[in-house]
Design a protein around this motif. Structure first.
Motif, PDB file in Angstrom:
ATOM      1  N   PRO A  47      35.883  56.875  42.371  1.00  0.00           N
ATOM      2  CA  PRO A  47      37.072  56.109  42.760  1.00  0.00           C
ATOM      3  C   PRO A  47      37.249  54.855  41.897  1.00  0.00           C
ATOM      4  O   PRO A  47      36.288  54.320  41.345  1.00  0.00           O
ATOM      5  N   GLN A  48      38.483  54.423  41.798  1.00  0.00           N
ATOM      6  CA  GLN A  48      38.792  53.177  41.094  1.00  0.00           C
ATOM      7  C   GLN A  48      38.197  52.016  41.890  1.00  0.00           C
ATOM      8  O   GLN A  48      38.567  51.775  43.038  1.00  0.00           O
ATOM      9  N   LEU A  49      37.258  51.276  41.296  1.00  0.00           N
ATOM     10  CA  LEU A  49      36.564  50.214  42.018  1.00  0.00           C
ATOM     11  C   LEU A  49      37.382  48.935  42.130  1.00  0.00           C
ATOM     12  O   LEU A  49      37.201  48.157  43.061  1.00  0.00           O
ATOM     13  N   LYS A  50      38.280  48.739  41.148  1.00  0.00           N
ATOM     14  CA  LYS A  50      39.088  47.523  41.164  1.00  0.00           C
ATOM     15  C   LYS A  50      40.536  47.845  40.849  1.00  0.00           C
ATOM     16  O   LYS A  50      40.833  48.790  40.118  1.00  0.00           O
ATOM     17  N   TYR A  51      41.423  47.050  41.404  1.00  0.00           N
ATOM     18  CA  TYR A  51      42.833  47.037  41.016  1.00  0.00           C
ATOM     19  C   TYR A  51      43.059  45.705  40.329  1.00  0.00           C
ATOM     20  O   TYR A  51      43.083  44.655  40.972  1.00  0.00           O
ATOM     21  N   GLY A  52      43.193  45.726  38.999  1.00  0.00           N
ATOM     22  CA  GLY A  52      43.253  44.480  38.276  1.00  0.00           C
ATOM     23  C   GLY A  52      41.913  43.789  38.393  1.00  0.00           C
ATOM     24  O   GLY A  52      40.866  44.336  38.055  1.00  0.00           O
ATOM     25  N   ASP A  53      41.907  42.590  38.922  1.00  0.00           N
ATOM     26  CA  ASP A  53      40.661  41.840  39.108  1.00  0.00           C
ATOM     27  C   ASP A  53      40.208  41.808  40.559  1.00  0.00           C
ATOM     28  O   ASP A  53      39.303  41.046  40.912  1.00  0.00           O
ATOM     29  N   LYS A  54      40.809  42.636  41.408  1.00  0.00           N
ATOM     30  CA  LYS A  54      40.491  42.606  42.833  1.00  0.00           C
ATOM     31  C   LYS A  54      39.770  43.886  43.252  1.00  0.00           C
ATOM     32  O   LYS A  54      40.077  44.971  42.776  1.00  0.00           O
ATOM     33  N   THR A  55      38.806  43.730  44.145  1.00  0.00           N
ATOM     34  CA  THR A  55      38.035  44.876  44.632  1.00  0.00           C
ATOM     35  C   THR A  55      38.928  45.836  45.405  1.00  0.00           C
ATOM     36  O   THR A  55      39.741  45.431  46.233  1.00  0.00           O
ATOM     37  N   ASN A  56      38.778  47.125  45.123  1.00  0.00           N
ATOM     38  CA  ASN A  56      39.463  48.170  45.871  1.00  0.00           C
ATOM     39  C   ASN A  56      38.516  48.657  46.971  1.00  0.00           C
ATOM     40  O   ASN A  56      37.638  49.476  46.735  1.00  0.00           O
ATOM     41  N   TRP A  57      38.680  48.133  48.176  1.00  0.00           N
ATOM     42  CA  TRP A  57      37.763  48.460  49.265  1.00  0.00           C
ATOM     43  C   TRP A  57      37.862  49.924  49.686  1.00  0.00           C
ATOM     44  O   TRP A  57      36.924  50.480  50.264  1.00  0.00           O
ATOM     45  N   GLN A  58      38.970  50.571  49.363  1.00  0.00           N
ATOM     46  CA  GLN A  58      39.111  51.991  49.692  1.00  0.00           C
ATOM     47  C   GLN A  58      38.120  52.850  48.907  1.00  0.00           C
ATOM     48  O   GLN A  58      37.831  53.986  49.291  1.00  0.00           O
ATOM     49  N   SER A  59      37.587  52.307  47.814  1.00  0.00           N
ATOM     50  CA  SER A  59      36.601  53.065  47.045  1.00  0.00           C
ATOM     51  C   SER A  59      35.341  53.350  47.864  1.00  0.00           C
ATOM     52  O   SER A  59      34.636  54.329  47.617  1.00  0.00           O
ATOM     53  N   LEU A  60      35.067  52.518  48.873  1.00  0.00           N
ATOM     54  CA  LEU A  60      33.900  52.745  49.738  1.00  0.00           C
ATOM     55  C   LEU A  60      34.111  53.945  50.659  1.00  0.00           C
ATOM     56  O   LEU A  60      33.150  54.471  51.226  1.00  0.00           O
ATOM     57  N   LEU A  61      35.354  54.361  50.799  1.00  0.00           N
ATOM     58  CA  LEU A  61      35.668  55.549  51.606  1.00  0.00           C
ATOM     59  C   LEU A  61      35.866  56.781  50.728  1.00  0.00           C
ATOM     60  O   LEU A  61      36.286  57.826  51.208  1.00  0.00           O
ATOM     61  N   ASP A  62      35.564  56.620  49.439  1.00  0.00           N
ATOM     62  CA  ASP A  62      35.735  57.712  48.477  1.00  0.00           C
ATOM     63  C   ASP A  62      37.188  58.178  48.427  1.00  0.00           C
ATOM     64  O   ASP A  62      37.481  59.375  48.405  1.00  0.00           O
ATOM     65  N   SER A  63      38.089  57.210  48.404  1.00  0.00           N
ATOM     66  CA  SER A  63      39.524  57.510  48.388  1.00  0.00           C
ATOM     67  C   SER A  63      40.067  57.498  46.958  1.00  0.00           C
ATOM     68  O   SER A  63      39.579  56.750  46.112  1.00  0.00           O
ATOM     69  N   PRO A  64      41.076  58.313  46.671  1.00  0.00           N
ATOM     70  CA  PRO A  64      41.702  58.292  45.354  1.00  0.00           C
ATOM     71  C   PRO A  64      42.473  56.998  45.131  1.00  0.00           C
ATOM     72  O   PRO A  64      42.713  56.262  46.100  1.00  0.00           O
ATOM     73  N   PRO A  65      42.828  56.703  43.881  1.00  0.00           N
ATOM     74  CA  PRO A  65      42.729  57.576  42.703  1.00  0.00           C
ATOM     75  C   PRO A  65      41.320  57.590  42.117  1.00  0.00           C
ATOM     76  O   PRO A  65      40.564  56.641  42.255  1.00  0.00           O
ATOM     77  N   TYR A  66      41.009  58.707  41.443  1.00  0.00           N
ATOM     78  CA  TYR A  66      39.725  58.870  40.797  1.00  0.00           C
ATOM     79  C   TYR A  66      39.876  58.755  39.282  1.00  0.00           C
ATOM     80  O   TYR A  66      40.915  59.052  38.717  1.00  0.00           O
ATOM     81  N   MET A  67      38.796  58.326  38.657  1.00  0.00           N
ATOM     82  CA  MET A  67      38.689  58.363  37.205  1.00  0.00           C
ATOM     83  C   MET A  67      37.598  59.365  36.868  1.00  0.00           C
ATOM     84  O   MET A  67      36.576  59.441  37.571  1.00  0.00           O
ATOM     85  N   TYR A  68      37.809  60.134  35.805  1.00  0.00           N
ATOM     86  CA  TYR A  68      36.802  61.121  35.428  1.00  0.00           C
ATOM     87  C   TYR A  68      35.907  60.531  34.341  1.00  0.00           C
ATOM     88  O   TYR A  68      36.373  60.117  33.283  1.00  0.00           O
ATOM     89  N   TRP A  69      34.607  60.492  34.614  1.00  0.00           N
ATOM     90  CA  TRP A  69      33.620  59.917  33.711  1.00  0.00           C
ATOM     91  C   TRP A  69      32.924  61.036  32.946  1.00  0.00           C
ATOM     92  O   TRP A  69      32.287  61.899  33.536  1.00  0.00           O
ATOM     93  N   TYR A  70      33.033  60.998  31.626  1.00  0.00           N
ATOM     94  CA  TYR A  70      32.503  62.062  30.779  1.00  0.00           C
ATOM     95  C   TYR A  70      31.051  61.836  30.397  1.00  0.00           C
ATOM     96  O   TYR A  70      30.617  60.703  30.186  1.00  0.00           O
ATOM     97  N   LYS A  71      30.324  62.934  30.270  1.00  0.00           N
ATOM     98  CA  LYS A  71      29.034  62.926  29.609  1.00  0.00           C
ATOM     99  C   LYS A  71      29.272  63.199  28.121  1.00  0.00           C
ATOM    100  O   LYS A  71      30.209  63.911  27.768  1.00  0.00           O
TER     101      LYS A  71
END
Length: 259
Positions: A184-208
């Motif tokens: 999940p997106q951990l921040k919106y701009g410089d502010k914490t996205n608390w919905q990330s603790l609920l595993d809520s979208p939007p998601y970013m895909y992290w590549y190996k």
């Protein structure tokens, strides 16, 4: 602005809570961007930037002497802002989606897919389409630079290790069949996205690294250089995945490709 409980798609996020952050960023290049652009790009070649936002990178290219510049984004508001800021009117901005572009085959000599824009595309098949579209619009012999969110690097950072473990356990408990590489997106701009603790979208895909390498090859690109922030800070990139894996892998991933 929507309240803190709002759940966004990626496009909605960039059109709202992330809009100002990306639309009005200072027109300058990061050290990584400056290194890659100076080392691998030609100022006289026809160049396009994908996911331009408010035009930070492409406007910086104009300032350092690049001549034939194009840029696109799928958020109309970004393009509107970018056009207003481009006083010279020498950059051609357009509303386009990286997954399905309207540009001609082999139209551009150089592509910039920075700001990890591919990682904002949630669907795997759509990401592959974006790579294929990039290959299609690149001229034979042309150069493309891609950046990726780096899962292996993120998973080693002490601050993030508990969070990655937490998300993995949460998905196991809820029987959610989603790869841990979707975070999940951990921040919106410089502010914490608390919905990330609920595993809520939007998601970013992290590549190996191996995965990014393979998908670029699948899209028919020839990979001429690759590295992470660590390699760029050392002033060098690797020419093979094998040699890259012998060194520390820290920060974003960067691939320089040719057609």
């Amino acid at each position: 602005m929507a309240n803190s409980n709002t759940i966004y798609t990626s496009r909605e996020m960039y059109s709202s809570v992330e809009f100002n952050f990306w639309a009005y960023k200072e027109e300058s290049l990061s050290p990584d961007e400056e290194f890659l652009i100076e080392k691998y790009l030609d100022k006289n070649a026809t160049t396009i930037e994908a996911g331009t936002g408010g035009g930070r990178i492409v406007s910086s290219l104009e300032k350092i002497g690049f001549k034939h510049l194009y840029a696109f984004d799928y958020v109309p508001g970004f393009i509107e802002i970018a056009k207003k800021k481009n006083i010279t009117r020498r950059i051609y901005f357009a509303i386009e989606d990286a997954v399905s572009l309207t540009y001609k085959d082999c139209q551009f000599e150089q592509l910039l897919y920075l700001n990890q824009i591919i990682c904002t595309i949630v669907d795997g098949a759509a990401r592959l389409n974006a790579f294929k579209e990039a290959y299609r619009i690149l001229k034979k012999g042309g150069t493309a630079i891609f950046s990726f969110l780096n899962f292996d690097s993120r998973a080693k950072i002490p601050f993030y290790i508990p969070y990655v473990i937490y998300i993995h356990l949460l998905r196991s408990l809820t029987n959610t069949q989603r790869s841990i590489q979707y975070l999940p997106q951990l921040k919106y701009g410089d502010k914490t996205n608390w919905q990330s603790l609920l595993d809520s979208p939007p998601y970013m895909y992290w590549y190996k690294p191996e995965e990014a390498y393979q998908i670029l090859k699948e899209a028919n690109f020839e990979i001429v250089a690759l590295g992470s922030n660590f390699q760029i800070n050392q002033g060098k990139m690797h020419t093979s995945l094998e040699s890259f894996k012998q060194e520390p892998n820290q920060g974003m991933l960067y691939f320089v490709c040719q057609k």
